[in-house]
Structures are given as C-alpha cells and as structure tokens.
Design an enzyme around this catalytic site. Structure first.
Site, PDB file in Angstrom:
ATOM      1  N   LYS A  11       0.792  -1.232   0.000  1.00 40.05           N
ATOM      2  CA  LYS A  11       0.000   0.000   0.000  1.00 40.05           C
ATOM      3  C   LYS A  11       0.819   1.274   0.000  1.00 40.05           C
ATOM      4  CE  LYS A  11      -4.429  -1.405   1.805  1.00 40.05           C
ATOM      5  NZ  LYS A  11      -5.464  -1.145   2.795  1.00 40.05           N
ATOM      6  N   LYS A  34      -9.989  -9.452  -7.961  1.00 48.43           N
ATOM      7  CA  LYS A  34     -10.885  -9.510  -6.806  1.00 48.43           C
ATOM      8  C   LYS A  34     -12.050  -8.544  -6.997  1.00 48.43           C
ATOM      9  CE  LYS A  34      -8.894  -8.581  -2.830  1.00 48.43           C
ATOM     10  NZ  LYS A  34      -8.446  -8.556  -1.446  1.00 48.43           N
ATOM     11  N   LYS A  43     -14.804  -2.297  -5.089  1.00 46.18           N
ATOM     12  CA  LYS A  43     -15.667  -1.170  -5.400  1.00 46.18           C
ATOM     13  C   LYS A  43     -15.071  -0.278  -6.493  1.00 46.18           C
ATOM     14  CE  LYS A  43     -14.287   1.904  -1.541  1.00 46.18           C
ATOM     15  NZ  LYS A  43     -13.160   1.246  -0.969  1.00 46.18           N
TER      16      LYS A  43
END
Ligand code: LTN
Length: 341
Positions: free
Chosen positions: A129, A210, A213
């Site tokens: 990240k 995956k 959103k």
C-alpha cells in the site's frame, strides 16, 4: 422421579465467554464480497452465543488512505447501518466507532514503544500500500498494525475473525503480547485469528481480479437495486463453452458465479450444476440474479427501515460500553509500564 435441572445459581457464577473483536474500515459502500467474507460471519458468530462480541468501525485506520473529510461522517453511519441491517444486534454485541473510544489511540502509542521498526517494514500490506513510496508514505500506514493490535488487546480478545490477508498483523499482535508481558509482566492475552474469507469473490467483469468497489461494473453492492443487480449479472463475463460447471479448466468466470450462487442459497455447487445441466449460461444467470436479489431484499428492507436516530443511539450506547472496558484495561497497562502515580 423428575430430575431437577440445576439453575445457573446452583452451578455457580456463569462462565465468562471468550471475547471476540473485529472491525471494518468505513471507506465506501460494502459489496457482496465484504458481506460473504466478513459481515455474514460476524452475525453468525454473534448468534452462536459463544462469544462476548465487539464490532467496530475502524475510522482511525481508514485515515491512512486519502479521503474527503466531508464524506467520512456518512460513510461511518452507513457502515453502522450495514452492521445493524445485516443482523448485528446492539443489545447482544457492542457496536462502536473506534475514534469514540480514545483508549485505542492511547494504547497504540504505548505499543509503539515495544514495536521494532523492522517488523513493521516487513508487513506485506504496508509494502503493497505504500512501502514503495519511501519517505512519502504516511506514518499511519506504517503504524497501522500497531493500532490494530491496540484494538484487539484493549478488550482481551481471545478470537479475532479476519480474512487471511490480516494473518501477518495478527501474528505481530501476538509477538507484541509476548514481548510486552515479558518486559512489564502479564498484562495482555494472546489472540487467535478465525478465518472468515474462505470465499474470495472475483469481479463479474474480470474473474482474474478480486471483486472491488473500484471496478463497479463487476461489483455487486449490498445497496444495489434489483434492476442493477440483474443487469450486472446478465452482463457478467462468462467462459468459452456453454456448460454451467465450476472448478474445471477454463471456467474461472463460471466458478465465481457458481460460488456466489452456492454461498447465498446454501445449495452445494454440484447440485447447482445438476440443476442447470444442459441449460446454458443465460438461464443460469437469470437464476443467479434471483438468488442474489432475494438474499439482499431482507437486508435492504431492514436498512431502509432503520431511522438515523436508532443508528446514532446504537453507536452512542456501544461507545459508552466499550469506553468502560477499554479505560479499565488502559489503567492496568499504565500501571504495568510504571506511568501510574
Ligand atoms: N485491518 C482490518 C480492519 C481492522 C481490524 C482491527 C480487524 C482494524 N482493526 C482489529 C480485526 C481486529 C481489515 O482491513 N480487514
């Protein structure tokens, strides 16, 4: 002769149940993957009656990724409504917002002082990240696992339902417990992970990715209207051929759709395959759309019925209860580390 059942009183004080703690970050609308991978299990764990459950909204964690502050309050309330509509009962479980219990941030500071930087640098999630941005990465992202350890240790959690992507963080929590207890005396309980994401949903428009959103065409949101759900499913990518089969070479898309069907209906994948034998993709998709719509209808109806005041009250009560437990633990910790006059 009738055998008289012993009353709880005659058996002595009721045994205290093991504590279970878990949280979800408020970062936007939940999707079916979030539900089947987390929320559904939380509700089942609550209803099992085996645990003393704490579920929270990890708003402090969610600050580690860029966001618009104007949107955060509604994201927090929306996630609270999701918890309640899915079946978390604020009388049975303690439901609260992390930032409303200041002990989380306080304990994270103390745990920082027993956490080697090297261990945080090794965390896969950190490396993925932001670790590669070097000095530009915010220190919160780096320290994320320590705050997570605080969330867990404040309540003496024995069990932490999480996806397997959080295993490394749980392991760090356990390491911190051992190190802290060794240095300052027995203070914390070592928690065990309980895996909830046995099912990993893939995007309907690309079964190699995956469900997320950020790919909304392939994402079934819990709040999607029936018409939207039907459209997304009818447009879902399929595999070559026309048999409805899972777990075979060249059927990643059908495997994903069959797993969704099975998880929501409770019907075994093999039986769904039989039901659609010789019927083709179109007919299967229609059936799947109805299964998804029917599973989400009660959730959506419950969510619509929830008045904002009810949600606020649940969170107020939850924070109050969580604060009482957390402050007591924090005092113990301050005493252990010698900061108590
Ligand atoms: N990192 C978790 C969310 C989370 C959590 C926790 C889960 C924050 N604190 C404490 C369990 C216990 C996630 O992203 N799934």
């Amino acid at each position: 002769m009738t055998t008289k059942k012993l009353t709880p009183k005659a058996e002595g004080a009721p045994k205290r149940k093991p504590v279970l703690v878990s949280g979800i970050q408020p970062t936007g609308k939940l999707h079916l993957g979030n539900y089947l991978g987390a929320l559904k299990h939380f509700v089942e764990l609550q209803n099992s009656g085996k645990y003393n459950c704490y579920f929270f909204i990890a708003d402090l964690h969610s600050m580690t990724e860029a966001y618009n502050p104007d949107e955060k309050p509604s994201q927090i309330l929306d996630l609270a409504a999701d918890y309640l509509a899915a079946g978390i009962d604020s009388k049975q479980s303690i439901l609260f917002v992390q930032s409303e219990v200041p002990a989380h941030a306080e304990l994270a500071w103390i745990l920082n002082t027993v956490t080697p930087i090297g261990e945080l640098k090794r965390m896969t999630q950190f490396k993925e990240k932001g670790g590669t941005d070097g000095d530009a990465t915010n220190a919160g992202l780096f320290d994320y696992p320590v705050l997570m350890a605080a969330d867990i240790l404040l309540y003496n959690a024995a069990v932490v339902p999480v996806g397997d992507d959080q295993d490394q963080h749980l392991e760090l929590t356990r390491t911190l417990v051992r190190r802290f207890n060794k240095r300052y005396g027995d203070t914390f309980v070592e928690p065990q992970p309980l895996h909830t994401n046995v099912l990993r949903l893939m995007s309907l428009d690309d079964p190699r990715r995956k469900m997320s959103k950020s790919r909304s065409a392939g994402c079934l949101f819990l709040d999607d209207e029936p018409a939207v759900i039907r459209k997304k499913i009818m447009r879902a990518v399929t595999d070559s051929g026309n048999e409805v089969l899972a777990e075979v070479e060249g059927k990643p898309a059908m495997t994903n759709l069959l797993l969704i069907y099975s998880a929501l209906s409770g019907i075994a994948v093999r039986d769904i395959e039989k039901k659609y034998a010789g019927k083709g993709y179109g007919e299967f998709k229609k059936g799947l759309a109805e299964v998804v719509v029917n599973s989400l209808t009660p959730f959506q109806a419950a969510k619509k019925k929830l008045k904002p005041a009810i949600v606020e009250k649940a969170l107020d009560d939850g924070a109050k209860q969580a604060r009482t437990v957390a402050i007591k633990k924090l005092r113990e910790v301050y005493a252990s580390v010698g900061l108590m006059r």
